[in-house]
Design an enzyme around this catalytic site. Sequence first.
Site, mmCIF file in Angstrom:
data_model
loop_
_atom_site.group_PDB
_atom_site.id
_atom_site.type_symbol
_atom_site.label_atom_id
_atom_site.label_comp_id
_atom_site.label_asym_id
_atom_site.label_seq_id
_atom_site.Cartn_x
_atom_site.Cartn_y
_atom_site.Cartn_z
ATOM 1 N N GLU A 199 -10.232 -1.105 11.188
ATOM 2 C CA GLU A 199 -10.634 -2.059 10.154
ATOM 3 C C GLU A 199 -10.375 -3.508 10.584
ATOM 4 O O GLU A 199 -11.174 -4.405 10.309
ATOM 5 C CB GLU A 199 -9.801 -1.695 8.916
ATOM 6 C CG GLU A 199 -9.845 -2.618 7.777
ATOM 7 C CD GLU A 199 -8.702 -2.304 6.793
ATOM 8 O OE1 GLU A 199 -7.738 -1.595 7.134
ATOM 9 O OE2 GLU A 199 -8.800 -2.801 5.673
ATOM 10 N N GLY A 253 5.156 -6.924 4.374
ATOM 11 C CA GLY A 253 5.067 -7.755 3.161
ATOM 12 C C GLY A 253 6.242 -7.450 2.233
ATOM 13 O O GLY A 253 6.863 -8.357 1.658
ATOM 14 N N ASP A 271 -0.136 2.134 8.362
ATOM 15 C CA ASP A 271 -0.581 1.338 9.525
ATOM 16 C C ASP A 271 0.360 1.415 10.731
ATOM 17 O O ASP A 271 -0.019 1.051 11.830
ATOM 18 C CB ASP A 271 -0.724 -0.141 9.137
ATOM 19 C CG ASP A 271 -1.905 -0.387 8.222
ATOM 20 O OD1 ASP A 271 -2.619 0.581 7.904
ATOM 21 O OD2 ASP A 271 -2.108 -1.544 7.816
ATOM 22 N N GLY A 303 0.835 -1.212 0.000
ATOM 23 C CA GLY A 303 0.000 0.000 0.000
ATOM 24 C C GLY A 303 0.862 1.250 0.000
ATOM 25 O O GLY A 303 1.836 1.338 0.748
ATOM 26 N N ARG A 316 -18.133 15.356 12.982
ATOM 27 C CA ARG A 316 -18.593 15.843 14.287
ATOM 28 C C ARG A 316 -19.636 16.961 14.118
ATOM 29 O O ARG A 316 -20.617 17.012 14.847
ATOM 30 C CB ARG A 316 -17.390 16.362 15.068
ATOM 31 C CG ARG A 316 -17.705 16.772 16.491
ATOM 32 C CD ARG A 316 -16.648 17.716 16.994
ATOM 33 N NE ARG A 316 -15.325 17.112 16.986
ATOM 34 C CZ ARG A 316 -14.852 16.338 17.942
ATOM 35 N NH1 ARG A 316 -15.576 16.060 18.985
ATOM 36 N NH2 ARG A 316 -13.637 15.831 17.867
ATOM 37 N N ALA A 343 -12.668 10.357 20.993
ATOM 38 C CA ALA A 343 -13.695 9.322 20.752
ATOM 39 C C ALA A 343 -14.120 8.685 22.073
ATOM 40 O O ALA A 343 -13.277 8.425 22.938
ATOM 41 C CB ALA A 343 -13.142 8.256 19.810
ATOM 42 N N ARG A 371 13.107 10.363 -3.193
ATOM 43 C CA ARG A 371 13.932 11.546 -3.509
ATOM 44 C C ARG A 371 15.270 11.486 -2.757
ATOM 45 O O ARG A 371 16.339 11.713 -3.336
ATOM 46 C CB ARG A 371 13.152 12.805 -3.136
ATOM 47 C CG ARG A 371 13.920 14.109 -3.238
ATOM 48 C CD ARG A 371 12.969 15.248 -2.862
ATOM 49 N NE ARG A 371 13.629 16.535 -2.803
ATOM 50 C CZ ARG A 371 14.236 17.009 -1.719
ATOM 51 N NH1 ARG A 371 14.295 16.275 -0.618
ATOM 52 N NH2 ARG A 371 14.799 18.199 -1.751
ATOM 53 N N ALA A 372 15.176 11.154 -1.458
ATOM 54 C CA ALA A 372 16.411 11.116 -0.658
ATOM 55 C C ALA A 372 17.330 9.998 -1.129
ATOM 56 O O ALA A 372 18.555 10.176 -1.210
ATOM 57 C CB ALA A 372 16.056 10.938 0.818
ATOM 58 N N HIS A 405 -9.744 4.432 1.465
ATOM 59 C CA HIS A 405 -8.453 4.799 0.867
ATOM 60 C C HIS A 405 -8.124 6.283 0.900
ATOM 61 O O HIS A 405 -6.982 6.660 0.630
ATOM 62 C CB HIS A 405 -8.378 4.278 -0.571
ATOM 63 C CG HIS A 405 -8.192 2.793 -0.622
ATOM 64 N ND1 HIS A 405 -9.240 1.918 -0.507
ATOM 65 C CD2 HIS A 405 -7.072 2.041 -0.731
ATOM 66 C CE1 HIS A 405 -8.783 0.679 -0.551
ATOM 67 N NE2 HIS A 405 -7.473 0.719 -0.685
HETATM 68 O O1 F6P Z 1 -1.358 -1.600 4.616
HETATM 69 C C1 F6P Z 1 -1.945 -0.391 4.419
HETATM 70 C C2 F6P Z 1 -3.409 -0.557 4.117
HETATM 71 O O2 F6P Z 1 -3.931 0.716 3.805
HETATM 72 C C3 F6P Z 1 -4.237 -1.221 5.224
HETATM 73 O O3 F6P Z 1 -4.568 -0.345 6.251
HETATM 74 C C4 F6P Z 1 -5.420 -1.728 4.458
HETATM 75 O O4 F6P Z 1 -6.006 -2.828 5.086
HETATM 76 C C5 F6P Z 1 -4.801 -2.139 3.157
HETATM 77 O O5 F6P Z 1 -3.617 -1.387 3.004
HETATM 78 C C6 F6P Z 1 -5.701 -1.936 1.952
HETATM 79 O O6 F6P Z 1 -5.058 -2.469 0.847
HETATM 80 P P1 F6P Z 1 -5.501 -2.251 -0.659
HETATM 81 O O7 F6P Z 1 -5.068 -0.882 -1.067
HETATM 82 O O8 F6P Z 1 -4.787 -3.314 -1.401
HETATM 83 O O9 F6P Z 1 -6.994 -2.370 -0.683
#
Ligand code: F6P
Length: 324
Positions: A227, A108, A131, A15, A158, A190, A25-26, A254
């Site tokens: 999530e 990953g 994450d 992701g 809110r 929250a 860039r760095a 996203h």
């Molecule tokens: O690992 C980052 C992340 O945004 C997670 O929070 C989420 O579960 C996952 O990627 C979503 O993945 P994709 O973009 O493949 O749907």
Amino acid sequence: MSDKQITIGVLTSGGDAPGMNAAIRAVVRAGIGKGFRVMGVYRGYNGLVNGDIFEMNLRSVSGIIHKGGTVLYTARCPEFMAEEGVQKAVDNCKGFNLNALVTIGGEGTFCGARELSRRGVSCIGIPGTIDNDVASSEYTIGFDTAVNTVIDMVDRLRDTSESHQRCSVVEVMGRRAGHIALMAGTAVGAVAVLVPEIDINFERDIVKKIKRIKETGRQHFIVLVSEGVGGTESLARSIEMRTGIETRTAILGHVQRGGSPTAFDRSIATRMGYKAIDLISRGIGNEIVVYKGSKISSVDIERAFELKKPFDKEFYKINSSVSI
Ligand code: F6P
């Protein structure tokens, strides 16, 4: 190009996360500064498997420090999971004379880097994922920006939640980890934060708590759900049924991965990219660059996988005890 010139590759995988461009860039600029030839690899391990590799120069990374996403594109690459795919990637690293490869992404991505390192391709990992769930590093590029995006969205919610005297149940990203939910949940006050790392009691920690707070005069409530917990819609229905408060769900999705990186993400990404090049220039490979105690250092890639990311339970308790 002299025979002795070091050639390195750089890719982003998994992701995307705001700040990845600052890291690229760095890597490119510090690498060229050290006299390296720097090759960009498109679409993560996909580009490595398929030879989608090109030479970068100082200007390839101009005007990207403030941009979200990744100019190298990214992908999750199923082909790379199979032995044949890994072998093709190794062959391409040899074909393009890559002496080292910088891989920017999450766990990953580092699994892939470890496979390559075990086959003789020297890799340096840079943690980049919203994450913040990389065990070896206290911080991953993109987390701060994502949390601030969540805060912005929840502040908007809110307004409407308050006007209608509703409860808003907001689902935030975090595939297996609740760090975004905890940080953002605390920052928006929250009433409850649900994360995979902590078991809560629905009746005691949500229903009774909301009813108690309502009696003190509060009319609207925000519940943040990571999530990784799942069941956000049915949780909202149960809250409405058990408290009698009209409840709506918002799944932010996203949108949390986009946007211009914060100062913190840009600067950490720059420091991490620079560190990756520093390691390569000292002949060090197969390490993950990490953020620990406000400093940038590195850990051995094999050892990094033995570590487990702690969840800050004290922090969690603090939020629960002041959201009353
Ligand atoms: O690992 C980052 C992340 O945004 C997670 O929070 C989420 O579960 C996952 O990627 C979503 O993945 P994709 O973009 O493949 O749907």
